[in-house]
Design a protein around this motif. Structure first.
Motif, mmCIF file in Angstrom:
data_model
loop_
_atom_site.group_PDB
_atom_site.id
_atom_site.type_symbol
_atom_site.label_atom_id
_atom_site.label_comp_id
_atom_site.label_asym_id
_atom_site.label_seq_id
_atom_site.Cartn_x
_atom_site.Cartn_y
_atom_site.Cartn_z
ATOM 1 N N THR A 172 -88.572 -3.113 -11.285
ATOM 2 C CA THR A 172 -88.964 -2.379 -10.084
ATOM 3 C C THR A 172 -89.861 -1.197 -10.400
ATOM 4 O OG1 THR A 172 -86.919 -3.028 -8.992
ATOM 5 C CG2 THR A 172 -88.080 -1.153 -8.062
ATOM 6 N N THR A 173 -89.575 -0.506 -11.479
ATOM 7 C CA THR A 173 -90.309 0.714 -11.785
ATOM 8 C C THR A 173 -91.441 0.499 -12.786
ATOM 9 O OG1 THR A 173 -88.841 1.294 -13.617
ATOM 10 C CG2 THR A 173 -88.197 2.032 -11.406
ATOM 11 N N ARG A 345 -86.036 -1.626 2.320
ATOM 12 C CA ARG A 345 -84.894 -0.989 1.665
ATOM 13 C C ARG A 345 -83.681 -1.900 1.820
ATOM 14 N NH1 ARG A 345 -83.471 4.346 5.406
ATOM 15 N NH2 ARG A 345 -82.626 3.243 7.240
ATOM 16 N N LYS A 364 -85.589 8.975 -6.886
ATOM 17 C CA LYS A 364 -86.788 8.370 -6.310
ATOM 18 C C LYS A 364 -86.496 7.026 -5.650
ATOM 19 C CE LYS A 364 -91.372 6.617 -7.606
ATOM 20 N NZ LYS A 364 -92.317 6.388 -8.737
ATOM 21 N N MET A 365 -85.617 6.226 -6.259
ATOM 22 C CA MET A 365 -85.420 4.844 -5.825
ATOM 23 C C MET A 365 -84.172 4.644 -4.961
ATOM 24 S SD MET A 365 -88.110 3.773 -7.339
ATOM 25 C CE MET A 365 -88.024 2.022 -7.013
ATOM 26 N N TYR A 372 -84.692 1.499 -2.580
ATOM 27 C CA TYR A 372 -86.071 1.300 -2.152
ATOM 28 C C TYR A 372 -86.861 0.662 -3.299
ATOM 29 C CZ TYR A 372 -85.142 4.466 1.796
ATOM 30 O OH TYR A 372 -84.632 5.052 2.935
ATOM 31 N N PRO A 373 -87.090 -0.649 -3.269
ATOM 32 C CA PRO A 373 -87.722 -1.329 -4.402
ATOM 33 C C PRO A 373 -89.231 -1.136 -4.514
ATOM 34 C CG PRO A 373 -87.278 -2.899 -2.658
ATOM 35 C CD PRO A 373 -86.675 -1.601 -2.214
ATOM 36 N N GLY A 374 -89.850 -0.522 -3.512
ATOM 37 C CA GLY A 374 -91.297 -0.331 -3.558
ATOM 38 C C GLY A 374 -92.086 -1.477 -2.965
#
Length: 435
Positions: A172-173, A345, A364-365, A372-374
């Protein structure tokens, strides 16, 4: 000591006495009902459920001798499925967190590996600075084989919040993060794999990677919990599918394309073979080719290592949200919206509540119980999700997640350009970044 996750809002199934149901309990059940059924085929060696259950008891006794407390962390090198799984299940019974590691991980992350409370591995895979090591040798395994099984072990009461499994994810990041899963989160994830894939006593699941890949670990465990057979082999995958009557196989889309390119003319599509795709989208062209030439079913899904599976993706690209999982699409003010694009989300009993020892990335996530996976999407109805892209720069290259920032910076330093950016385009079979 491991960081403990907060309790999710929805519980995974637990035993009636409040203890967490274990994979060991499922193996004992199948060993009692169908002791001669084959649980594992490890490089040609067939292991019955009765033998599997007895050998777990020997390893429960063996790992007790390490003197580790519940909550300790143990890294186990992936060498082959049977010994590895025996160790994972034995430590689980003691309430000890396990991580599967590979030689590549040991080479790239020696400090992280050395920080574990115990490392079990072969020569050349253990960092020199590690202080507590159990070499994985034939002599030690022979010693364990000679032990009397201990199925009356009175260890810690494993609750839904007991931490059991550690792995690293960059999905994810784009940067490697440590994730610790509780017994509750694991059970829910295994249940979702069962829902998606329909494992039964007749299932034959072929591993294409080791347990360091969480989709592989989850599918294999779901299959075993239902009394099926898990297969790990050095053979050609096509040969193994035919030889062992494989019913399920997990594949990254990029690897699936490579396999299809090498299909021999003599290959006959089985009547019942499901491809479980993960890591990246499956294009319509790849889906059509897979079903026409290779398998009878293709199960595509959207998920994250932080939350587990979220939805299955149909032929038209629409995702059906899985039971027990809550998905919302929100605007820039975090207000839920339907029928228009926004940020995805997720809430799930299989979710963690943050990254281990990384409060900045966690903040942040993860917010207010949501992950929140982006990703960007459109929620077309209460349980129907259409994914449309990313809200950040993370690239998905055939299932490999890459943060382009460091690559772009290196290119700027070595090339006379004012600015540049990296992106992906659809390549082979419509898979981003593959050619």
């Amino acid at each position: 000591m491991p960081r403990r996750n907060a309790a999710p809002e929805t519980s995974a199934p637990v035993a009636g006495n409040g203890m967490q149901a274990l994979t060991l309990d499922c193996i004992a059940y199948h060993a009692g009902l169908h002791p001669a059924d084959i649980a594992i085929i490890d490089k040609g060696r067939k292991v019955t459920y009765a033998r599997f259950y007895q050998d777990i008891g020997k390893f429960i006794r063996a790992v007790h001798d390490f003197g580790l407390n519940p909550g300790s962390r143990v890294a186990i090198e992936w060498t082959t499925i049977y010994t590895h799984w025996l160790l994972v299940l034995a430590f689980e019974r003691h309430g000890i967190v396990t991580q599967t590691y590979t030689r590549e991980f040991a080479h790239n992350n020696p400090a992280r590996l050395a920080a574990m409370d115990l490392i079990i591995g072969t020569a050349g895979s253990i960092p020199a600075e590690a202080t507590n090591v159990r070499p994985l040798t034939k002599d030690w395994l022979d010693t364990v084989e000679a032990m009397v099984p201990d199925h009356d072990f009175r260890g810690p009461v494993l609750t839904p919040e007991t931490p059991l499994r550690l792995h690293y994810s960059s999905g994810t990041t784009g940067e490697q993060k440590a994730i610790i899963r509780t017994a509750r989160a694991q059970d829910f994830r295994f249940w979702l794999y069962q829902i998606k894939s329909g494992y039964s006593r007749n299932s034959r699941y072929l591993l294409t990677y080791g347990f360091s890949v969480q989709s592989i670990f989850g599918n294999a465990t779901a299959c075993i919990r239902m009394g099926g057979t898990c297969i790990f082999t050095d053979e050609n995958l096509i040969s193994a599918i035919d030889a062992y009557g494989v019913t399920h196989i997990s594949m990254l889309p990029g690897r699936l394309t490579q396999l299809l390119d090498r299909l021999p003319d003599s290959y006959t599509k089985p009547d019942s073979l499901a491809v479980l795709a993960f890591g990246a989208k499956v294009s319509p062209a790849l889906r059509e080719r897979t079903l026409r030439t290779f398998a009878s079913e293709l199960i595509d899904s959207y998920g994250t290592n932080e939350t587990a599976s979220i939805c299955t993706i149909g032929p038209d690209g629409t995702g059906m949200v899985l039971p027990g999982v809550t998905v919302e699409v929100v605007d820039d003010d975090d207000n839920p919206v339907t029928g228009r694009a926004g940020r995805v989300r997720i809430k799930s009993p299989g979710s963690i509540d943050g990254y281990d020892s990384d409060p900045e990335a966690t903040a942040k996530m993860f917010r207010d119980g949501w992950f929140y996976p982006g990703d960007l999407g459109i929620l077309t109805s209460h349980r129907t999700l259409q994914l449309i892209g990313r809200a950040d720069d993370l690239l998905n290259i055939g299932g490999l997640k890459v943060n382009p920032n460091s690559i772009e910076e290196s290119l700027r330093e070595t090339n006379a350009v004012d600015d540049l950016c990296i992106t992906t385009v659809d390549g082979v079979e419509g898979i981003p970044g593959t050619w």
